[in-house]
Design a protein around this motif. Sequence first.
Motif, PDB file in Angstrom:
ATOM      1  N   PHE A 127       0.840  -1.199   0.000  1.00  0.00           N
ATOM      2  CA  PHE A 127       0.000   0.000   0.000  1.00  0.00           C
ATOM      3  C   PHE A 127       0.868   1.239   0.000  1.00  0.00           C
ATOM      4  O   PHE A 127       2.036   1.208   0.417  1.00  0.00           O
ATOM      5  N   LYS A 128       0.278   2.317  -0.430  1.00  0.00           N
ATOM      6  CA  LYS A 128       0.971   3.600  -0.380  1.00  0.00           C
ATOM      7  C   LYS A 128       1.153   4.031   1.079  1.00  0.00           C
ATOM      8  O   LYS A 128       0.361   3.663   1.945  1.00  0.00           O
ATOM      9  N   PRO A 129       2.182   4.815   1.361  1.00  0.00           N
ATOM     10  CA  PRO A 129       2.477   5.176   2.757  1.00  0.00           C
ATOM     11  C   PRO A 129       1.343   5.901   3.469  1.00  0.00           C
ATOM     12  O   PRO A 129       1.251   5.847   4.705  1.00  0.00           O
ATOM     13  N   ASP A 130       0.484   6.602   2.723  1.00  0.00           N
ATOM     14  CA  ASP A 130      -0.581   7.375   3.372  1.00  0.00           C
ATOM     15  C   ASP A 130      -1.839   6.559   3.625  1.00  0.00           C
ATOM     16  O   ASP A 130      -2.839   7.093   4.120  1.00  0.00           O
ATOM     17  N   ALA A 131      -1.836   5.262   3.308  1.00  0.00           N
ATOM     18  CA  ALA A 131      -3.007   4.419   3.537  1.00  0.00           C
ATOM     19  C   ALA A 131      -3.139   4.110   5.017  1.00  0.00           C
ATOM     20  O   ALA A 131      -2.175   3.685   5.669  1.00  0.00           O
ATOM     21  N   THR A 132      -4.322   4.329   5.587  1.00  0.00           N
ATOM     22  CA  THR A 132      -4.556   4.045   6.994  1.00  0.00           C
ATOM     23  C   THR A 132      -4.734   2.550   7.214  1.00  0.00           C
ATOM     24  O   THR A 132      -4.912   1.776   6.268  1.00  0.00           O
ATOM     25  N   LEU A 133      -4.712   2.160   8.484  1.00  0.00           N
ATOM     26  CA  LEU A 133      -4.910   0.750   8.803  1.00  0.00           C
ATOM     27  C   LEU A 133      -6.281   0.269   8.354  1.00  0.00           C
ATOM     28  O   LEU A 133      -6.428  -0.846   7.844  1.00  0.00           O
ATOM     29  N   GLU A 134      -7.296   1.117   8.561  1.00  0.00           N
ATOM     30  CA  GLU A 134      -8.645   0.734   8.155  1.00  0.00           C
ATOM     31  C   GLU A 134      -8.737   0.559   6.642  1.00  0.00           C
ATOM     32  O   GLU A 134      -9.377  -0.385   6.159  1.00  0.00           O
ATOM     33  N   GLN A 135      -8.077   1.446   5.896  1.00  0.00           N
ATOM     34  CA  GLN A 135      -8.088   1.334   4.440  1.00  0.00           C
ATOM     35  C   GLN A 135      -7.366   0.070   3.974  1.00  0.00           C
ATOM     36  O   GLN A 135      -7.815  -0.617   3.044  1.00  0.00           O
ATOM     37  N   GLN A 136      -6.272  -0.256   4.618  1.00  0.00           N
ATOM     38  CA  GLN A 136      -5.551  -1.472   4.257  1.00  0.00           C
ATOM     39  C   GLN A 136      -6.382  -2.720   4.562  1.00  0.00           C
ATOM     40  O   GLN A 136      -6.424  -3.660   3.763  1.00  0.00           O
ATOM     41  N   TRP A 137      -7.037  -2.722   5.718  1.00  0.00           N
ATOM     42  CA  TRP A 137      -7.863  -3.878   6.100  1.00  0.00           C
ATOM     43  C   TRP A 137      -9.032  -4.038   5.125  1.00  0.00           C
ATOM     44  O   TRP A 137      -9.333  -5.151   4.678  1.00  0.00           O
ATOM     45  N   THR A 138      -9.682  -2.929   4.787  1.00  0.00           N
ATOM     46  CA  THR A 138     -10.813  -2.984   3.857  1.00  0.00           C
ATOM     47  C   THR A 138     -10.376  -3.462   2.478  1.00  0.00           C
ATOM     48  O   THR A 138     -11.033  -4.303   1.848  1.00  0.00           O
ATOM     49  N   ALA A 139      -9.256  -2.927   1.998  1.00  0.00           N
ATOM     50  CA  ALA A 139      -8.773  -3.323   0.680  1.00  0.00           C
ATOM     51  C   ALA A 139      -8.368  -4.785   0.648  1.00  0.00           C
ATOM     52  O   ALA A 139      -8.587  -5.490  -0.347  1.00  0.00           O
ATOM     53  N   ALA A 140      -7.784  -5.280   1.733  1.00  0.00           N
ATOM     54  CA  ALA A 140      -7.378  -6.682   1.786  1.00  0.00           C
ATOM     55  C   ALA A 140      -8.584  -7.612   1.724  1.00  0.00           C
ATOM     56  O   ALA A 140      -8.555  -8.641   1.028  1.00  0.00           O
ATOM     57  N   HIS A 141      -9.659  -7.252   2.420  1.00  0.00           N
ATOM     58  CA  HIS A 141     -10.853  -8.095   2.369  1.00  0.00           C
ATOM     59  C   HIS A 141     -11.594  -7.929   1.050  1.00  0.00           C
ATOM     60  O   HIS A 141     -12.263  -8.871   0.591  1.00  0.00           O
ATOM     61  N   ARG A 142     -11.465  -6.758   0.434  1.00  0.00           N
ATOM     62  CA  ARG A 142     -12.043  -6.604  -0.893  1.00  0.00           C
ATOM     63  C   ARG A 142     -11.283  -7.469  -1.904  1.00  0.00           C
ATOM     64  O   ARG A 142     -11.863  -7.983  -2.860  1.00  0.00           O
ATOM     65  N   TYR A 143     -10.006  -7.634  -1.655  1.00  0.00           N
ATOM     66  CA  TYR A 143      -9.192  -8.475  -2.528  1.00  0.00           C
ATOM     67  C   TYR A 143      -9.695  -9.920  -2.522  1.00  0.00           C
ATOM     68  O   TYR A 143      -9.551 -10.643  -3.519  1.00  0.00           O
ATOM     69  N   LEU A 144     -10.285 -10.339  -1.418  1.00  0.00           N
ATOM     70  CA  LEU A 144     -10.743 -11.726  -1.289  1.00  0.00           C
ATOM     71  C   LEU A 144     -12.112 -11.959  -1.904  1.00  0.00           C
ATOM     72  O   LEU A 144     -12.593 -13.097  -1.914  1.00  0.00           O
ATOM     73  N   ARG A 145     -12.769 -10.905  -2.350  1.00  0.00           N
ATOM     74  CA  ARG A 145     -14.080 -11.095  -2.947  1.00  0.00           C
ATOM     75  C   ARG A 145     -13.968 -11.968  -4.204  1.00  0.00           C
ATOM     76  O   ARG A 145     -13.055 -11.811  -5.012  1.00  0.00           O
ATOM     77  N   GLY A 146     -14.905 -12.856  -4.334  1.00  0.00           N
ATOM     78  CA  GLY A 146     -14.900 -13.741  -5.485  1.00  0.00           C
ATOM     79  C   GLY A 146     -14.171 -15.043  -5.249  1.00  0.00           C
ATOM     80  O   GLY A 146     -14.184 -15.926  -6.114  1.00  0.00           O
ATOM     81  N   THR A 147     -13.502 -15.170  -4.091  1.00  0.00           N
ATOM     82  CA  THR A 147     -12.843 -16.441  -3.794  1.00  0.00           C
ATOM     83  C   THR A 147     -13.891 -17.503  -3.489  1.00  0.00           C
ATOM     84  O   THR A 147     -14.998 -17.213  -3.033  1.00  0.00           O
TER      85      THR A 147
END
Length: 431
Positions: free
Chosen positions: A157-177
């Motif tokens: 992630f980019k340095p300015d990404a918050t923890l919440e944004q990283q967590w949300t993006a990671a779970h969005r990455y799992l969509r469709g599994t």
Amino acid sequence: MARSGDDSRILTPGERSPAGRAARAYAWTLLHVRWLVVPAWIVAAVSAVHFLPSLQQAQSGALGSLVPTNAPALKAEERDYHLFDLPLLSRVEVVQRNPRGLSAEAQARVIERAVSVDTRAAHGDDEVAGAVPVTNTLGLFPGSRERSTTAVTYLYFKPDATLEQQWTAAHRYLRGTTRQDAVVGVTGAAPARLEQTNRITRALPWIEAATVLMIALVVGLYYRSVGAPLTTLAAAALAYVISTRVVAWFGERIHVTLPNELEPVLVVLLLGIVTDYSVFFLSGMRDRLRRGDRRAEAIRWTTATFSPIILVAGLTVAAGTAALLVARLDFLRAFGPGLAFTVLVALAVAITFVPAVLGIFGRAVFWPRRLPAARAATEDVGSRPDRQSRSYRVRVARWATARPVAAVLVIACVIGLGSACSIHILEKAAV
């Protein structure tokens, strides 16, 4: 007139406080403006809620707050990002594992998802700056004891990404599994930090409630009244609301990111300080009323006597907590101004709000316990000596403050602190 137990000094109703002229003037002024002090603090608390940011808005779960900003590792990471437009350190990983083996189709989907993310990241269309999948296919990964059972995708992630944004993006990455993908979950330093914060947030209300109940129980039983714990808790509530908002506002002004761990420490410190200082005034007021003082005389004596002591104690604690500003870790340095402001607000509430409440309600604060009615200054109040002064607490206090014993205690404390500092310095030198 009467002697108070072992105290050789004669105590009479309406006697002048042994405090200095400034303290007596302060007590006299506070008594006359007591009807303004209480609503003024309430208005201040309401205004703080409406116009100042909350502590949660000023807090951050950034992992960078745990290490110095000039740490070589952070410097290297920042340089890598500027050179390659991609951070080389991942704090979020997606884990997939099937002990019986991941199918070829499941492993192919791992690669496809990562390539899709990298493609969107190249066009700036995704919060994830990159994804690198690593599998133990055919046992090619060094140290792998299994074959085709595990896939770990490192998300960047980019340095300015918050923890919440990283967590949300990671779970969005799992969509469709699918179930065949055998997703274990999201792990890494960032999700762990976020989970720690969430657990603190969930547990904090219970800790606060338990602490408030304990204060109400202990203060209520000690004074055998309802008003004494209510006065203490009201002062604590005002100090909490105002201090948290002031700390958040000040943190934004000086661009200091407040750690998520600040609030529990702040709550414990605030409740302890306000309770301690309130007990001074409550005990002084009760003792003066017992000796026959009128309400105004009792609160003037109590305020003048204890305000200087409480003021010095509070300023000492505030200076001690503010010393954290020289700490090397940003994590610890962020605690300094927050705790110092908390102490100062708690101190201001304690030496103004609590005496004002006692001056307004007087004996009603100690209801349902009945205190003797006010007596004239010339009336004899010595029929019942103050037995409390003969208690073990007074004997222990007299023993500890005797010059030979006090000297030994001071020397022992200095030696202990000096030894601890010497050990710390030697350890640092060895490192």
